[in-house]
Design an enzyme around this catalytic site. Structure first.
Site, PDB file in Angstrom:
ATOM      1  N   GLY A   1       0.799  -1.225   0.000  1.00 33.59           N
ATOM      2  CA  GLY A   1       0.000   0.000   0.000  1.00 33.59           C
ATOM      3  C   GLY A   1       0.830   1.273   0.000  1.00 33.59           C
TER       4      GLY A   1
ATOM      5  N   GLU B   1       7.654   7.699  -5.584  1.00 38.84           N
ATOM      6  CA  GLU B   1       7.532   6.346  -5.040  1.00 38.84           C
ATOM      7  C   GLU B   1       8.536   5.440  -5.730  1.00 38.84           C
ATOM      8  OE1 GLU B   1       3.615   4.512  -5.308  1.00 38.84           O
ATOM      9  OE2 GLU B   1       4.465   2.565  -4.752  1.00 38.84           O
TER      10      GLU B   1
ATOM     11  N   PRO C   1       9.769  -6.788  12.433  1.00 37.69           N
ATOM     12  CA  PRO C   1      10.054  -6.555  11.004  1.00 37.69           C
ATOM     13  C   PRO C   1      10.291  -5.077  10.700  1.00 37.69           C
ATOM     14  CG  PRO C   1       8.209  -8.063  11.232  1.00 37.69           C
ATOM     15  CD  PRO C   1       8.519  -7.555  12.610  1.00 37.69           C
ATOM     16  N   THR C   2       9.563  -4.210  11.361  1.00 35.62           N
ATOM     17  CA  THR C   2       9.747  -2.773  11.114  1.00 35.62           C
ATOM     18  C   THR C   2      11.114  -2.308  11.622  1.00 35.62           C
ATOM     19  OG1 THR C   2       7.396  -2.379  11.169  1.00 35.62           O
ATOM     20  CG2 THR C   2       8.795  -0.481  11.612  1.00 35.62           C
ATOM     21  N   GLN C   3      11.515  -2.847  12.752  1.00 34.34           N
ATOM     22  CA  GLN C   3      12.855  -2.481  13.257  1.00 34.34           C
ATOM     23  C   GLN C   3      13.911  -2.862  12.226  1.00 34.34           C
ATOM     24  OE1 GLN C   3      13.532  -3.919  17.315  1.00 34.34           O
ATOM     25  NE2 GLN C   3      11.327  -3.941  17.647  1.00 34.34           N
TER      26      GLN C   3
ATOM     27  N   CYS D   1     -14.811   1.515 -24.217  1.00 30.36           N
ATOM     28  CA  CYS D   1     -13.877   1.209 -25.285  1.00 30.36           C
ATOM     29  C   CYS D   1     -14.301  -0.059 -26.029  1.00 30.36           C
ATOM     30  CB  CYS D   1     -12.456   1.134 -24.734  1.00 30.36           C
ATOM     31  SG  CYS D   1     -11.243   1.467 -26.007  1.00 30.36           S
ATOM     32  N   LEU D   2     -13.706  -1.204 -25.750  1.00 32.26           N
ATOM     33  CA  LEU D   2     -14.166  -2.429 -26.399  1.00 32.26           C
ATOM     34  C   LEU D   2     -15.665  -2.628 -26.142  1.00 32.26           C
ATOM     35  CD1 LEU D   2     -13.583  -5.067 -27.937  1.00 32.26           C
ATOM     36  CD2 LEU D   2     -13.048  -6.124 -25.746  1.00 32.26           C
TER      37      LEU D   2
ATOM     38  N   GLU E   1     -10.592  -6.350 -35.722  1.00 31.27           N
ATOM     39  CA  GLU E   1      -9.658  -6.922 -34.750  1.00 31.27           C
ATOM     40  C   GLU E   1      -9.917  -8.422 -34.579  1.00 31.27           C
ATOM     41  OE1 GLU E   1      -9.873  -5.171 -30.804  1.00 31.27           O
ATOM     42  OE2 GLU E   1      -8.204  -6.383 -30.083  1.00 31.27           O
TER      43      GLU E   1
ATOM     44  N   HIS F   1     -11.913   6.070 -22.291  1.00 32.17           N
ATOM     45  CA  HIS F   1     -11.918   5.463 -20.954  1.00 32.17           C
ATOM     46  C   HIS F   1     -12.272   6.498 -19.896  1.00 32.17           C
ATOM     47  CE1 HIS F   1     -10.069   1.522 -21.907  1.00 32.17           C
ATOM     48  NE2 HIS F   1      -9.554   2.186 -22.920  1.00 32.17           N
TER      49      HIS F   1
ATOM     50  N   GLU G   1     -12.834   6.114 -16.922  1.00 35.10           N
ATOM     51  CA  GLU G   1     -12.231   5.809 -15.616  1.00 35.10           C
ATOM     52  C   GLU G   1     -10.941   6.576 -15.354  1.00 35.10           C
ATOM     53  OE1 GLU G   1     -12.534   3.722 -18.188  1.00 35.10           O
ATOM     54  OE2 GLU G   1     -10.980   2.174 -18.247  1.00 35.10           O
TER      55      GLU G   1
HETATM   56  N1  GLN Z   1      -9.217  -3.680 -28.747  1.00 30.94           N
HETATM   57  C1  GLN Z   1      -9.965  -2.502 -29.045  1.00 30.94           C
HETATM   58  C2  GLN Z   1      -9.184  -1.527 -29.906  1.00 30.94           C
HETATM   59  O1  GLN Z   1      -7.978  -1.598 -29.949  1.00 30.94           O
HETATM   60  C3  GLN Z   1     -10.431  -1.833 -27.769  1.00 30.94           C
HETATM   61  C4  GLN Z   1      -9.320  -1.331 -26.921  1.00 30.94           C
HETATM   62  C5  GLN Z   1      -9.759  -1.012 -25.524  1.00 30.94           C
HETATM   63  O2  GLN Z   1     -10.810  -1.448 -25.080  1.00 30.94           O
HETATM   64  N2  GLN Z   1      -8.948  -0.295 -24.792  1.00 30.94           N
HETATM   65  O3  GLN Z   1      -9.747  -0.689 -30.526  1.00 30.94           O
END
Ligand code: GLN
Length: 533
Positions: free
Chosen positions: A15, A140, A190-192, A380-381, A404, A506, A508
């Site tokens: 962590g 890090e 272990p920390t020591q 994406c995919l 693909e 993406h 995310e």
């Molecule tokens: N494989 C797909 C592409 O290259 C989707 C890639 C992904 O989901 N990041 O377009």
């Protein structure tokens, strides 16, 4: 220049990244700009071509660098964008030193780990700090102290401490505090040893962070300080918490922020921590689980879809719902009774991915979501799958596919664009990093984002094929986001569905725990609404 080096001991996965990120969050909340870097020991030049099975997801920065998943933690905790200077591997550093040697830059000198490699690392640390305009860089070091692979990073950190002075460089060492069930004890030994090992490299830690599965009593903290010759305020407890996003609040409770500021000679610029305390309260108050089926290729591997999982969970917290992510092997849907597996889900998510394996199952899941009006998010995919499924079932094109998966398909609804065809070498052939997108007014995407111009991060080779656009749209497949010139399809929706949306990018990578992504909030809300119906 001010920097904080974070090292770890005994084992990986302890962590360190969360500890580093939490300190970053506290500095940010105190009004300081923070930059982050991770130095990894492995010889791969970048994580882009490493298997998610082994290494977890590839996190993509706005400038298109394919980085380690820790960079995602940093961005989520400090809510700032990092860049290609945030992630280095030994492979990349060695490559640069060797290229310079071949180029004659070292004028025939013997090229060595010290000083040539360590100097290069130092220059990267400086460059990151200077170009980012940060007040503090947090660095890090991957692996654990004592590994042969990362020794030169530790040596670089030592040298920087020496050169910049102890007011400007802090060392944070994260160690394991194991609990022995048989003797019912938390063990500090272990920390020591961890501190002694670090000292043998010439570094005395400013802070030791004790990672433990249990709450850590005061006497253990005091004992650790005593045996490691540290102030009590140098010893930080980091027990497991319900969520990693409560670590900044826990550190603040222990006074970590003020100790760090004091040692760096920085004043408190006014502390704004409301977003973190609110998040922590929401986590505590979250009840009733929503189950999202994550239909992917890498199962039970939390790390392979890390940012996506975190984005969905934190969107849940905002609505005070626990989001339970159930990993479902897409291939298993092909051979078993798919409906019996999909029936129990509140929502279906198809994450990004590469390669044909499991696509049949993903198409089945998308069809199930479309026909049964189950909230669906394709990333994406997952958005390409949505197009393939729709073309097959609604347009009646049974061989619709992505190039693909079938290069010779007669109906390539997802294809490689002419402009990309020439570039065949793997790595560096993808659409990577941030691209603008224009959203159609009145669409679901528009409702969710509340604006028509957005930027999102990409990592893919294939695109929706515009030759199918009119036919798809005429049948209820809505293209609600495109590149500003209209040529690239970025967001797709099913018109006659409460929430079925796919993004070629993406989301995310831009979602933050304190500010979850609108697509994730919309997805979770759609599940709540479906259950209330
Ligand atoms: N494989 C797909 C592409 O290259 C989707 C890639 C992904 O989901 N990041 O377009």
């Amino acid at each position: 220049m001010k920097c904080i080096f974070v090292t770890g001991w005994v084992l990986s996965g302890i962590g360190k990244g969360i500890v580093a990120s939490s300190i970053g969050a506290l500095l940010k909340a105190s009004g300081y700009r923070v930059f982050f870097q991770k130095f990894d020991w492995y010889l791969n030049v970048d994580p882009g071509t490493m298997s998610p099975f082994q290494h977890g997801e590839v996190f993509v920065t706005q400038d298109g660098a394919e980085t380690d998943l820790d960079i995602g933690h940093y961005e989520r905790f400090i809510d700032s964008e990092l860049n290609k200077l945030s992630s280095f591997t030994s492979g990349r550093l060695f490559e640069e030193v060797i290229a310079r040697e071949r180029h004659g830059d070292y004028l025939g000198k013997t090229v060595q780990i010290v000083p040539h490699l360590t100097d290069l690392v130092k220059s990267k640390v400086r460059e990151g700090f200077e170009t980012s305009g940060a007040d503090v860089s947090i660095i890090e070091i991957g692996g654990t102290v004592g590994d042969m692979e990362n020794e030169y990073f530790i040596e670089t950190a030592r040298q920087m401490g020496q050169e910049l002075g102890r007011d400007n460089v802090l060392f944070v060492h994260v160690t394991l505090l194991p609990y022995l069930g048989a003797s019912k004890e938390l063990k500090t030994k272990p920390t020591q040893h961890a501190v002694r090992t670090l000292m043998s490299y010439g570094i005395t830690p400013d802070f030791v962070v004790l990672r433990s599965d249990e709450a850590i009593p005061e006497d253990i903290l005091a004992k650790t300080a005593y045996f490691c010759s540290l102030d009590r305020s140098s010893v930080i407890a980091s027990p497991n918490l319900p969520s990693i996003y409560q670590v900044p609040v826990e550190f603040e409770r222990q006074g970590v922020r003020m100790s760090v500021l004091r040692r760096l000679g920085l004043s408190d610029r006014g502390f704004d921590f409301a977003a973190w305390t609110r998040l922590s309260e929401n986590i505590e108050a979250s009840s009733e689980s929503l189950v999202i089926g994550m239909i992917g290729k890498y199962n039970d591997l939390e790390d392979a879809y890390y940012s996506l999982n975190e984005g969905l969970r934190t969107a849940g917290f905002g609505l005070r719902k626990k989001v339970d992510i159930r990993f479902i092997d897409a291939e298993s849907l092909e051979s078993r009774d798919a409906e019996s597996i999909l029936r129990d889900l509140d929502g279906i998510c198809i994450p990004g991915g590469f390669g044909i394996r499991g696509t049949g199952g993903k198409i089945l899941a998308a069809r199930y979501a479309r026909k049964n009006k189950i909230p669906y998010l394709g990333v994406c995919l997952g958005s390409q799958i949505m197009a393939i499924e729709f073309a097959r079932d609604v347009l009646g094109l049974p061989s619709a596919n992505s190039q693909e998966f079938d290069e010779m398909t007669s109906d390539p609804v997802v294809h490689i664009m002419d402009s990309q065809k020439d570039i065949t070498k793997k790595g560096g052939t993808m659409r990577l990093g941030t691209y603008p997108c224009t959203i159609t007014e009145g669409s679901l995407a528009h409702r969710l984002y509340g604006e028509t111009s957005i930027d999102e991060r990409h990592r893919h080779r294939y695109e929706f094929n515009n030759a199918y656009r009119d036919r798809m749209e005429a049948n209820g497949f809505r293209i609600s986001g495109t590149s500003p010139d209209g040529s690239l399809v970025e967001i797709v929706e099913i018109a006659d569905h409460p929430f079925m949306i796919g993004a070629q990018f993406h989301p995310e990578f831009k979602s933050r725990p304190t500010r979850p992504h609108p697509l994730f909030i919309g997805f979770v809300r759609a599940m709540v609404e479906k259950n209330d119906r």
